[in-house]
Design a protein around this motif. Sequence first.
Motif, PDB file in Angstrom:
ATOM      1  N   GLY A 128       0.832  -1.192   0.000  1.00 36.47           N
ATOM      2  CA  GLY A 128       0.000   0.000   0.000  1.00 36.47           C
ATOM      3  C   GLY A 128       0.871   1.248   0.000  1.00 36.47           C
ATOM      4  N   ASN A 129       0.363   2.322   0.568  1.00 38.13           N
ATOM      5  CA  ASN A 129       1.170   3.541   0.680  1.00 38.13           C
ATOM      6  C   ASN A 129       1.676   3.652   2.111  1.00 38.13           C
ATOM      7  N   PHE A 130       2.686   2.849   2.414  1.00 41.94           N
ATOM      8  CA  PHE A 130       3.206   2.781   3.778  1.00 41.94           C
ATOM      9  C   PHE A 130       3.866   4.083   4.213  1.00 41.94           C
ATOM     10  N   GLU A 131       4.366   4.885   3.250  1.00 46.35           N
ATOM     11  CA  GLU A 131       4.993   6.157   3.628  1.00 46.35           C
ATOM     12  C   GLU A 131       3.957   7.114   4.219  1.00 46.35           C
ATOM     13  N   LEU A 132       2.727   7.047   3.721  1.00 50.53           N
ATOM     14  CA  LEU A 132       1.683   7.919   4.241  1.00 50.53           C
ATOM     15  C   LEU A 132       1.137   7.443   5.587  1.00 50.53           C
ATOM     16  N   MET A 133       1.435   6.194   5.955  1.00 51.64           N
ATOM     17  CA  MET A 133       0.931   5.666   7.223  1.00 51.64           C
ATOM     18  C   MET A 133       1.424   6.503   8.399  1.00 51.64           C
ATOM     19  N   GLY A 134       2.749   6.702   8.482  1.00 50.92           N
ATOM     20  CA  GLY A 134       3.295   7.498   9.579  1.00 50.92           C
ATOM     21  C   GLY A 134       2.816   8.932   9.543  1.00 50.92           C
ATOM     22  N   TYR A 135       2.670   9.466   8.327  1.00 57.11           N
ATOM     23  CA  TYR A 135       2.181  10.837   8.170  1.00 57.11           C
ATOM     24  C   TYR A 135       0.754  10.959   8.709  1.00 57.11           C
ATOM     25  N   CYS A 136      -0.085   9.961   8.401  1.00 61.20           N
ATOM     26  CA  CYS A 136      -1.494  10.028   8.795  1.00 61.20           C
ATOM     27  C   CYS A 136      -1.698   9.699  10.267  1.00 61.20           C
ATOM     28  N   THR A 137      -0.920   8.772  10.827  1.00 63.07           N
ATOM     29  CA  THR A 137      -1.058   8.499  12.263  1.00 63.07           C
ATOM     30  C   THR A 137      -0.691   9.735  13.073  1.00 63.07           C
ATOM     31  N   GLY A 138       0.246  10.522  12.559  1.00 60.68           N
ATOM     32  CA  GLY A 138       0.575  11.785  13.215  1.00 60.68           C
ATOM     33  C   GLY A 138      -0.585  12.762  13.157  1.00 60.68           C
ATOM     34  N   LEU A 139      -1.282  12.788  12.006  1.00 63.76           N
ATOM     35  CA  LEU A 139      -2.462  13.654  11.882  1.00 63.76           C
ATOM     36  C   LEU A 139      -3.541  13.272  12.898  1.00 63.76           C
ATOM     37  N   LEU A 156      18.651  15.190  -0.021  1.00 67.14           N
ATOM     38  CA  LEU A 156      17.418  14.419  -0.141  1.00 67.14           C
ATOM     39  C   LEU A 156      17.014  13.822   1.206  1.00 67.14           C
ATOM     40  N   HIS A 157      18.017  13.440   1.977  1.00 62.62           N
ATOM     41  CA  HIS A 157      17.728  12.889   3.305  1.00 62.62           C
ATOM     42  C   HIS A 157      16.992  13.912   4.172  1.00 62.62           C
ATOM     43  N   ASP A 158      17.505  15.128   4.196  1.00 63.03           N
ATOM     44  CA  ASP A 158      16.869  16.182   5.005  1.00 63.03           C
ATOM     45  C   ASP A 158      15.459  16.486   4.507  1.00 63.03           C
ATOM     46  N   TYR A 159      15.297  16.477   3.175  1.00 66.01           N
ATOM     47  CA  TYR A 159      13.988  16.777   2.583  1.00 66.01           C
ATOM     48  C   TYR A 159      12.970  15.694   2.943  1.00 66.01           C
ATOM     49  N   LEU A 160      13.381  14.418   2.817  1.00 65.37           N
ATOM     50  CA  LEU A 160      12.485  13.314   3.133  1.00 65.37           C
ATOM     51  C   LEU A 160      12.166  13.281   4.627  1.00 65.37           C
ATOM     52  N   GLU A 161      13.147  13.552   5.453  1.00 66.49           N
ATOM     53  CA  GLU A 161      12.916  13.541   6.901  1.00 66.49           C
ATOM     54  C   GLU A 161      11.975  14.676   7.310  1.00 66.49           C
ATOM     55  N   GLU A 162      12.058  15.803   6.596  1.00 70.11           N
ATOM     56  CA  GLU A 162      11.142  16.914   6.875  1.00 70.11           C
ATOM     57  C   GLU A 162       9.699  16.496   6.603  1.00 70.11           C
ATOM     58  N   PHE A 163       9.490  15.747   5.504  1.00 70.01           N
ATOM     59  CA  PHE A 163       8.150  15.249   5.203  1.00 70.01           C
ATOM     60  C   PHE A 163       7.687  14.251   6.252  1.00 70.01           C
ATOM     61  N   ARG A 164       8.562  13.286   6.593  1.00 68.68           N
ATOM     62  CA  ARG A 164       8.175  12.235   7.532  1.00 68.68           C
ATOM     63  C   ARG A 164       7.857  12.784   8.920  1.00 68.68           C
ATOM     64  N   SER A 165       8.535  13.831   9.324  1.00 64.61           N
ATOM     65  CA  SER A 165       8.349  14.361  10.671  1.00 64.61           C
ATOM     66  C   SER A 165       7.345  15.515  10.721  1.00 64.61           C
ATOM     67  N   ALA A 166       6.714  15.834   9.590  1.00 66.42           N
ATOM     68  CA  ALA A 166       5.833  17.006   9.521  1.00 66.42           C
ATOM     69  C   ALA A 166       4.652  16.907  10.476  1.00 66.42           C
ATOM     70  N   THR A 167       4.165  15.688  10.752  1.00 65.95           N
ATOM     71  CA  THR A 167       2.989  15.539  11.613  1.00 65.95           C
ATOM     72  C   THR A 167       3.333  14.905  12.963  1.00 65.95           C
ATOM     73  N   GLY A 168       4.627  14.803  13.247  1.00 65.48           N
ATOM     74  CA  GLY A 168       5.009  14.298  14.569  1.00 65.48           C
ATOM     75  C   GLY A 168       5.769  12.992  14.562  1.00 65.48           C
ATOM     76  N   GLN A 169       5.964  12.380  13.400  1.00 63.87           N
ATOM     77  CA  GLN A 169       6.741  11.146  13.327  1.00 63.87           C
ATOM     78  C   GLN A 169       8.208  11.453  13.629  1.00 63.87           C
TER      79      GLN A 169
END
Length: 315
Positions: A128-139, A156-169
């Motif tokens: 599925g879209n496992f990357e959005l899982m952490g984003y949505c559980t934070g929401l 790219l690492h900093d950019y991806l980590e910014e996305f992953r941690s945007a909602t609290g992950q």
Amino acid sequence: MRPKLVTDYLVYLAVRLFICVVQAIPLSVCDQISKFLAWLANDVFKIRGKLLESNLRHAFPEMTPEQRKKLARRSWHHLCLMICEIAHAPRKLHTTNWHKSIQMHQIEIQIKEALGRRPVVVLLGHFGNFELMGYCTGLLGFPTYTVARPLDNPFLHDYLEEFRSATGQIILPKQGSAPYIEEVLKQNGTLALLCDQNAGPKGCWVEFLNRPASYHKAISVFSMTSGAPVVFLYMRRIGGPMQFEMGVEGIYDPALCDEPKGVKEVTQWYNDMLERVVRRDPEQYWWVHNRWKDERAAKKKKQPEPQPAKLASAA
């Protein structure tokens, strides 16, 4: 500036430009473009074609070659669309509208565990879209701690980590993360892990889709040593772009077992959960991933010891 750093930065700029272009395109159009790219990748350029055919042939021996080819094309479509969904997520998914894109299935089990007074180990696979899982559980107000390997490209690492941690992950480094994980479990936090990453020849080997696959033993050990329940989650696409079902496939709670499971038993349990969700929606699994590489040394057959020659009997 070092040449590698310049190259990394140029790649980063190219990725950011690509993301901007994707964000400017409606998701319905992204869906059509993803289908075209899937046809190019699978039917024209045959990217990782041998690996895809091998994986699908072992997992679904009952399928015809034409059926496997169509399934491979649909899996490419899923991967391309998944990237588009991730690019759109910061603009499309918010605390006020997430329910328009995500349906819940038995998620109250996860909420109950997350609000309890024990640590929780959440598992999901490359499905599925496992990357959005952490984003949505934070929401939803349930931040998680996730272990991830740093990307080789620091930009790219900093950019991806910014996305992953945007909602609290909260992202923990893969190397040297043991003390952090121990502290998370001590403080009754939620640890979220991808369970289907190759653990090499010394991992725990169990059957997955008709072939042995290696799993990290640490996942089971985290639950065994802390008493944390293991919750297997999934986030599958159920309609068009950005339409998902987030659900709990199963839960293993060592506190409810008369005899707690061992490492291999826990590993087999969550592996069975993953196989169930994959078989329901096979096009949403990462078949391009070489999940079944077996690096174990072949067992040498014990050669029979040479027997002394028998003397011929006298005539």
